[in-house]
Motif scaffolding. Structure first.
Motif, short mmCIF file in Angstrom:
data_model
loop_
_atom_site.label_atom_id
_atom_site.label_comp_id
_atom_site.label_asym_id
_atom_site.label_seq_id
_atom_site.Cartn_x
_atom_site.Cartn_y
_atom_site.Cartn_z
N ALA A 356 0.85 -1.19 0.00
CA ALA A 356 0.00 0.00 0.00
C ALA A 356 0.89 1.24 0.00
N GLY A 357 0.44 2.26 -0.75
CA GLY A 357 1.22 3.49 -0.85
C GLY A 357 2.05 3.57 -2.11
N GLN A 358 2.30 2.42 -2.75
CA GLN A 358 3.03 2.41 -4.02
C GLN A 358 2.06 2.72 -5.17
N ALA A 359 2.63 3.10 -6.30
CA ALA A 359 1.82 3.36 -7.48
C ALA A 359 1.69 2.10 -8.32
N CYS A 360 0.59 2.01 -9.04
CA CYS A 360 0.38 0.96 -10.04
C CYS A 360 0.14 1.68 -11.36
N VAL A 361 1.09 1.56 -12.27
CA VAL A 361 1.07 2.33 -13.51
C VAL A 361 0.70 1.43 -14.68
N PHE A 362 -0.16 1.96 -15.58
CA PHE A 362 -0.73 1.17 -16.67
C PHE A 362 0.01 1.45 -17.98
N TYR A 363 0.38 0.38 -18.70
CA TYR A 363 1.11 0.51 -19.95
C TYR A 363 0.44 -0.28 -21.07
N ASP A 364 0.64 0.18 -22.29
CA ASP A 364 0.26 -0.59 -23.47
C ASP A 364 1.14 -1.84 -23.51
N PRO A 365 0.57 -3.03 -23.50
CA PRO A 365 1.41 -4.25 -23.47
C PRO A 365 2.20 -4.46 -24.75
N GLU A 366 1.82 -3.77 -25.83
CA GLU A 366 2.50 -4.00 -27.10
C GLU A 366 3.18 -2.75 -27.64
N GLY A 367 3.23 -1.69 -26.84
CA GLY A 367 3.84 -0.45 -27.31
C GLY A 367 4.46 0.32 -26.16
N THR A 368 4.60 1.63 -26.34
CA THR A 368 5.29 2.46 -25.36
C THR A 368 4.34 3.41 -24.62
N ARG A 369 3.05 3.36 -24.97
CA ARG A 369 2.14 4.35 -24.40
C ARG A 369 1.81 4.05 -22.93
N ILE A 370 1.64 5.12 -22.15
CA ILE A 370 1.24 5.02 -20.75
C ILE A 370 -0.23 5.43 -20.66
N PHE A 371 -1.03 4.60 -20.02
CA PHE A 371 -2.46 4.87 -19.91
C PHE A 371 -2.84 5.41 -18.52
N GLY A 372 -1.85 5.91 -17.79
CA GLY A 372 -2.13 6.46 -16.46
C GLY A 372 -1.77 5.47 -15.39
N GLY A 373 -2.55 5.51 -14.30
CA GLY A 373 -2.29 4.62 -13.18
C GLY A 373 -3.05 5.06 -11.95
N GLY A 374 -2.75 4.43 -10.84
CA GLY A 374 -3.43 4.77 -9.58
C GLY A 374 -2.57 4.35 -8.41
N TRP A 375 -3.15 4.44 -7.22
CA TRP A 375 -2.43 4.14 -5.98
C TRP A 375 -2.95 2.87 -5.33
N ILE A 376 -2.02 2.01 -4.95
CA ILE A 376 -2.37 0.79 -4.22
C ILE A 376 -2.75 1.23 -2.81
N TRP A 377 -3.93 0.82 -2.35
CA TRP A 377 -4.44 1.48 -1.15
C TRP A 377 -4.71 0.61 0.06
N ARG A 378 -4.51 -0.66 0.01
CA ARG A 378 -4.54 -1.44 1.23
C ARG A 378 -3.69 -2.68 1.03
N GLY A 379 -3.38 -3.36 2.10
CA GLY A 379 -2.52 -4.53 2.02
C GLY A 379 -2.96 -5.45 0.93
N ALA A 380 -2.22 -5.47 -0.16
CA ALA A 380 -2.66 -6.21 -1.34
C ALA A 380 -2.37 -7.70 -1.21
#
Length: 380
Positions: A356-380
């Motif tokens: 928790a507290g780390q970022a989870c960032v979203f990527y195109d699995p076949e390219g270089t584009r970043i689709f944003g992301g969010g914050w991990i918010w509880r004990g995963a």
């Protein structure tokens, strides 16, 4: 293109460089200095701005951190060398309230925060960007290693050409509106060596300046000592226990530990290595267990910033790659929206040490584009 349309300059704007005002966010390091020098040489109307972010008195003699003391001096000297105006803005209060306080509170809550992301989100790309607009700038440029490309639906965020320097993990919360105004002139360079060669070509005094390694307000990576100063009494001792609650040893404060930690537990003599698998802040307990307990497949994410062309909730699932630590490669995952700002991420291969507290960032699995992301918010 209509016949009366002006050709685009190197920053993608329909103006001559001399008529294009660019505010350059200058940290005093080689990257942002090269950006400023490069744009000045191309004929742009460059204005350098440096933020003084923390502890001005103590920072005057501190090396290797952005936005303080000697680095402010270095930024001013580069502006003098290249002949463009430079301003220093006192953002100490804003930085403390928007970044440092949350950093301390997150650690006290057992999370592992990433203050550099919050600084970009809440200070550099918010208040500083607004200052750039107030200065009638056409855009703001930074020395970040990330690429901005123009796609069918507008500006897109892409990983840097040099994978070893890519800073996309720290910039996922850049909004579409901010991206429209921002420029990243170094993102296409093959390596940091190219940046230093440019610095030498421009004759910059910072050409050989070492890169900063630490979080700017955390000297030598000693998080615990900073938190103890910010929150006196935070480092209360407690027990180190196994998953069944059996006491294995004592610790000197939960703030000294992070999920996945193996070294420095002080509980030697056991047959198998143990890792921190949970921080029980309420009971002041550090829970340790085998490495297998660190494996996580499902991650709850909130405060999502979505940079896709379609609405985030227009699909039930998004097959993407995600990064849950800045130092790890993206992993294949399925992203399932819950609302515009919340989602569940299912990793196709379990990941260890998700916190928790780390970022989870979203990527195109076949390219270089970043689709944003969010914050991990509880004990995963």
């Amino acid at each position: 293109m209509p016949l009366d349309a002006s050709p685009l300059n190197s920053l993608g704007l329909p103006k001559a460089p001399s008529e294009t005002r660019v505010v350059v966010a200058m940290s005093g390091g080689v990257d942002s200095s090269v950006v400023a020098a490069m744009l000045k040489e191309e004929g742009y109307d460059v204005v350098g701005v440096t933020l003084q972010l923390y502890d001005h008195g103590a920072a005057l003699a501190k090396k290797g951190a952005c936005c303080a003391g000697l680095d402010i001096h270095d930024a001013r000297r580069v502006a003098d060398e290249m002949g463009f105006p430079h301003y220093v803005l006192d953002y100490e209060n804003i930085f403390r309230e928007a970044v440092i306080d949350e950093f301390a509170d997150s650690y006290l809550g057992g999370a592992t925060p990433v203050p550099c992301i919050r600084c970009n989100e809440r200070v550099k790309f918010k208040d500083l960007l607004q200052t750039a607009r107030d200065l009638d700038a056409d855009c703001m440029a930074t020395g970040h290693y990330i690429q901005r490309k123009t796609g069918a639906a507008g500006a897109e965020l892409h990983r840097a050409a040099d994978a070893n320097r890519d800073q996309s993990y720290f910039l996922f919360s850049t909004t579409q509106e901010q991206l429209d105004f921002l420029r990243f002139p170094l993102g296409h360079l093959p390596s940091k060596d190219d940046t230093r060669r440019l610095a030498a070509r421009y004759g910059l005094s910072v050409a050989d300046k070492p890169d900063s390694q630490d979080i700017c307000f955390v000297p030598n990576g000693d998080y615990a000592s900073v938190i103890e100063k910010l929150r006196p009494g935070a480092a209360e001792p407690g027990e180190i226990v196994d998953p069944a609650g059996r006491v294995l040893g004592q610790h000197r404060g939960v703030i000294h530990y992070t999920i996945g930690q193996r070294r420095g537990l002080g509980i030697g003599g056991l047959s198998d290595p143990l890792y921190v698998v949970k921080l029980d802040v309420e009971n002041r307990r550090v829970v340790v267990g085998p490495k297998s307990m660190l494996a996580t497949r499902t991650i709850p994410v909130r405060e999502i910033n979505w940079l896709g062309d379609e609405s985030f909730t227009s699909r039930k699932e998004w097959p993407l790659s995600v990064k849950v630590r800045s130092t790890r490669p993206p992993r294949e995952a399925v992203l399932r929206p819950i609302s515009d700002t919340e989602a569940e991420v299912e990793l196709l291969t379990p990941e260890e040490g998700v916190s928790a507290g780390q970022a989870c960032v979203f990527y195109d699995p076949e390219g270089t584009r970043i689709f944003g992301g969010g914050w991990i918010w509880r004990g995963a």
